[in-house]
Design a protein around this motif. Sequence first.
Motif, PDB file in Angstrom:
ATOM      1  N   ILE A  31       0.879  -1.168   0.000  1.00  0.00           N
ATOM      2  CA  ILE A  31       0.000   0.000   0.000  1.00  0.00           C
ATOM      3  C   ILE A  31       0.914   1.216   0.000  1.00  0.00           C
ATOM      4  O   ILE A  31       1.706   1.396   0.930  1.00  0.00           O
ATOM      5  N   VAL A  32       0.823   2.028  -1.043  1.00  0.00           N
ATOM      6  CA  VAL A  32       1.611   3.249  -1.114  1.00  0.00           C
ATOM      7  C   VAL A  32       0.699   4.436  -0.821  1.00  0.00           C
ATOM      8  O   VAL A  32      -0.449   4.473  -1.248  1.00  0.00           O
ATOM      9  N   THR A  33       1.231   5.387  -0.077  1.00  0.00           N
ATOM     10  CA  THR A  33       0.420   6.522   0.375  1.00  0.00           C
ATOM     11  C   THR A  33       0.816   7.837  -0.277  1.00  0.00           C
ATOM     12  O   THR A  33       0.147   8.848  -0.069  1.00  0.00           O
ATOM     13  N   ALA A  34       1.890   7.844  -1.071  1.00  0.00           N
ATOM     14  CA  ALA A  34       2.442   9.094  -1.591  1.00  0.00           C
ATOM     15  C   ALA A  34       1.825   9.476  -2.925  1.00  0.00           C
ATOM     16  O   ALA A  34       1.912   8.716  -3.882  1.00  0.00           O
ATOM     17  N   PRO A  35       1.240  10.656  -3.000  1.00  0.00           N
ATOM     18  CA  PRO A  35       0.835  11.167  -4.308  1.00  0.00           C
ATOM     19  C   PRO A  35       2.056  11.757  -5.017  1.00  0.00           C
ATOM     20  O   PRO A  35       2.935  12.327  -4.369  1.00  0.00           O
ATOM     21  N   ALA A  36       2.133  11.598  -6.323  1.00  0.00           N
ATOM     22  CA  ALA A  36       3.250  12.155  -7.098  1.00  0.00           C
ATOM     23  C   ALA A  36       2.920  13.608  -7.440  1.00  0.00           C
ATOM     24  O   ALA A  36       2.471  13.922  -8.532  1.00  0.00           O
ATOM     25  N   GLU A  61      -3.347   4.355  -1.764  1.00  0.00           N
ATOM     26  CA  GLU A  61      -4.371   4.857  -0.838  1.00  0.00           C
ATOM     27  C   GLU A  61      -3.754   5.975  -0.013  1.00  0.00           C
ATOM     28  O   GLU A  61      -2.836   5.738   0.762  1.00  0.00           O
ATOM     29  N   GLU A  62      -4.269   7.171  -0.165  1.00  0.00           N
ATOM     30  CA  GLU A  62      -3.698   8.331   0.504  1.00  0.00           C
ATOM     31  C   GLU A  62      -4.244   8.556   1.906  1.00  0.00           C
ATOM     32  O   GLU A  62      -3.559   9.174   2.723  1.00  0.00           O
ATOM     33  N   THR A  63      -5.448   8.089   2.224  1.00  0.00           N
ATOM     34  CA  THR A  63      -6.034   8.420   3.527  1.00  0.00           C
ATOM     35  C   THR A  63      -6.666   7.246   4.277  1.00  0.00           C
ATOM     36  O   THR A  63      -6.485   7.136   5.479  1.00  0.00           O
ATOM     37  N   ASP A  64      -7.397   6.378   3.628  1.00  0.00           N
ATOM     38  CA  ASP A  64      -8.183   5.366   4.340  1.00  0.00           C
ATOM     39  C   ASP A  64      -7.465   4.020   4.408  1.00  0.00           C
ATOM     40  O   ASP A  64      -7.928   3.012   3.856  1.00  0.00           O
ATOM     41  N   LEU A  65      -6.345   4.014   5.116  1.00  0.00           N
ATOM     42  CA  LEU A  65      -5.543   2.792   5.223  1.00  0.00           C
ATOM     43  C   LEU A  65      -6.267   1.674   5.954  1.00  0.00           C
ATOM     44  O   LEU A  65      -6.155   0.513   5.576  1.00  0.00           O
ATOM     45  N   VAL A  80       2.808  -4.516   3.009  1.00  0.00           N
ATOM     46  CA  VAL A  80       3.734  -3.464   3.422  1.00  0.00           C
ATOM     47  C   VAL A  80       3.053  -2.125   3.177  1.00  0.00           C
ATOM     48  O   VAL A  80       2.535  -1.883   2.087  1.00  0.00           O
ATOM     49  N   ILE A  81       3.040  -1.273   4.196  1.00  0.00           N
ATOM     50  CA  ILE A  81       2.476   0.078   4.088  1.00  0.00           C
ATOM     51  C   ILE A  81       3.634   1.058   4.012  1.00  0.00           C
ATOM     52  O   ILE A  81       4.425   1.174   4.940  1.00  0.00           O
ATOM     53  N   ASP A  82       3.727   1.784   2.909  1.00  0.00           N
ATOM     54  CA  ASP A  82       4.823   2.730   2.690  1.00  0.00           C
ATOM     55  C   ASP A  82       4.241   4.087   2.300  1.00  0.00           C
ATOM     56  O   ASP A  82       3.844   4.267   1.168  1.00  0.00           O
ATOM     57  N   CYS A  83       4.177   5.051   3.146  1.00  0.00           N
ATOM     58  CA  CYS A  83       4.601   5.056   4.527  1.00  0.00           C
ATOM     59  C   CYS A  83       3.607   5.841   5.379  1.00  0.00           C
ATOM     60  O   CYS A  83       2.804   6.616   4.862  1.00  0.00           O
ATOM     61  N   LEU A  84       3.704   5.671   6.684  1.00  0.00           N
ATOM     62  CA  LEU A  84       2.777   6.331   7.603  1.00  0.00           C
ATOM     63  C   LEU A  84       3.015   7.835   7.692  1.00  0.00           C
ATOM     64  O   LEU A  84       2.087   8.584   7.999  1.00  0.00           O
ATOM     65  N   THR A  85       4.215   8.293   7.413  1.00  0.00           N
ATOM     66  CA  THR A  85       4.489   9.732   7.481  1.00  0.00           C
ATOM     67  C   THR A  85       3.775  10.470   6.359  1.00  0.00           C
ATOM     68  O   THR A  85       3.155  11.516   6.592  1.00  0.00           O
ATOM     69  N   LEU A  86       3.835   9.936   5.153  1.00  0.00           N
ATOM     70  CA  LEU A  86       3.116  10.571   4.046  1.00  0.00           C
ATOM     71  C   LEU A  86       1.604  10.429   4.235  1.00  0.00           C
ATOM     72  O   LEU A  86       0.847  11.340   3.887  1.00  0.00           O
ATOM     73  N   TRP A  87       1.169   9.316   4.805  1.00  0.00           N
ATOM     74  CA  TRP A  87      -0.246   9.146   5.131  1.00  0.00           C
ATOM     75  C   TRP A  87      -0.690  10.231   6.106  1.00  0.00           C
ATOM     76  O   TRP A  87      -1.721  10.882   5.902  1.00  0.00           O
ATOM     77  N   LEU A  88       0.095  10.454   7.155  1.00  0.00           N
ATOM     78  CA  LEU A  88      -0.235  11.497   8.120  1.00  0.00           C
ATOM     79  C   LEU A  88      -0.272  12.870   7.447  1.00  0.00           C
ATOM     80  O   LEU A  88      -1.172  13.670   7.712  1.00  0.00           O
ATOM     81  N   ALA A 112      -5.392  -7.749  11.880  1.00  0.00           N
ATOM     82  CA  ALA A 112      -5.118  -8.280  10.544  1.00  0.00           C
ATOM     83  C   ALA A 112      -4.823  -9.777  10.585  1.00  0.00           C
ATOM     84  O   ALA A 112      -4.040 -10.225  11.418  1.00  0.00           O
ATOM     85  N   PRO A 113      -5.418 -10.552   9.677  1.00  0.00           N
ATOM     86  CA  PRO A 113      -5.203 -12.001   9.667  1.00  0.00           C
ATOM     87  C   PRO A 113      -3.877 -12.425   9.052  1.00  0.00           C
ATOM     88  O   PRO A 113      -3.508 -13.585   9.143  1.00  0.00           O
ATOM     89  N   GLY A 114      -3.148 -11.522   8.430  1.00  0.00           N
ATOM     90  CA  GLY A 114      -1.858 -11.850   7.834  1.00  0.00           C
ATOM     91  C   GLY A 114      -0.772 -10.954   8.385  1.00  0.00           C
ATOM     92  O   GLY A 114      -0.982 -10.209   9.345  1.00  0.00           O
ATOM     93  N   GLU A 115       0.401 -11.021   7.773  1.00  0.00           N
ATOM     94  CA  GLU A 115       1.518 -10.194   8.217  1.00  0.00           C
ATOM     95  C   GLU A 115       1.403  -8.784   7.652  1.00  0.00           C
ATOM     96  O   GLU A 115       1.046  -8.594   6.492  1.00  0.00           O
ATOM     97  N   ILE A 116       1.717  -7.817   8.484  1.00  0.00           N
ATOM     98  CA  ILE A 116       1.702  -6.410   8.111  1.00  0.00           C
ATOM     99  C   ILE A 116       3.073  -5.834   8.454  1.00  0.00           C
ATOM    100  O   ILE A 116       3.615  -6.121   9.525  1.00  0.00           O
ATOM    101  N   VAL A 117       3.617  -5.003   7.559  1.00  0.00           N
ATOM    102  CA  VAL A 117       4.836  -4.253   7.841  1.00  0.00           C
ATOM    103  C   VAL A 117       4.540  -2.799   7.499  1.00  0.00           C
ATOM    104  O   VAL A 117       4.262  -2.474   6.351  1.00  0.00           O
ATOM    105  N   ALA A 118       4.563  -1.943   8.504  1.00  0.00           N
ATOM    106  CA  ALA A 118       4.331  -0.516   8.305  1.00  0.00           C
ATOM    107  C   ALA A 118       5.657   0.221   8.408  1.00  0.00           C
ATOM    108  O   ALA A 118       6.457  -0.058   9.303  1.00  0.00           O
ATOM    109  N   ILE A 119       5.886   1.154   7.498  1.00  0.00           N
ATOM    110  CA  ILE A 119       7.102   1.962   7.476  1.00  0.00           C
ATOM    111  C   ILE A 119       6.740   3.366   7.919  1.00  0.00           C
ATOM    112  O   ILE A 119       5.733   3.925   7.474  1.00  0.00           O
TER     113      ILE A 119
END
Length: 167
Positions: A31-36, A61-65, A80-88, A112-119
């Motif tokens: 999941i990428v949160t950064a708009p170009a 997804e920019e807002t509704d993670l 993998v969620i990349d990244c929480l700072t840009l999401w914020l 979450a039923p699976g593995e999650i990695v948040a950056i």
Amino acid sequence: MATLVLGGARSGKTGHALGLAHRSGLKKFMIVTAPALDGSMAQRIARHRAERGDDWTVFEEETDLARLLRRIAAPDRIVVIDCLTLWLSNLFFRNRDFALETGRLGEAVAAAPGEIVAISNELGLGVAPETRLGNDFRDAQGLVNQRIAAACGRVFFVAAGLPLQLK
């Protein structure tokens, strides 16, 4: 299990997160949160895309993670969620209630039923921002990191490409 990977800019946090995903043997989702919004960000996005390779399913997804995470997390996947700072940042500049959204995301990560990695970036180690907005954002990022770290079973801090396991 959920994992949070923290670090400063260019610290190696994304590389560490991608390594965790590759070693998991699970289907890889991002999941990428950064708009170009400008050429610099477009270059950064292209660099991250090349680092990942082609064996990823990618969602933007920019807002509704929390909603998206609930939809795509599964036992046979690592997300993998990349990244929480840009999401914020996306939440901040849309005047969204970041505390409410962070609570929702923390619940989704924990359930979450699976593995999650948040950056996420660790912003509290540098020089204090000159503006109130900068201070407010730094403080909000600290709260996001604390809430998501509490929802995760593992937390890494990456500096100079070296991961240190905190939890």
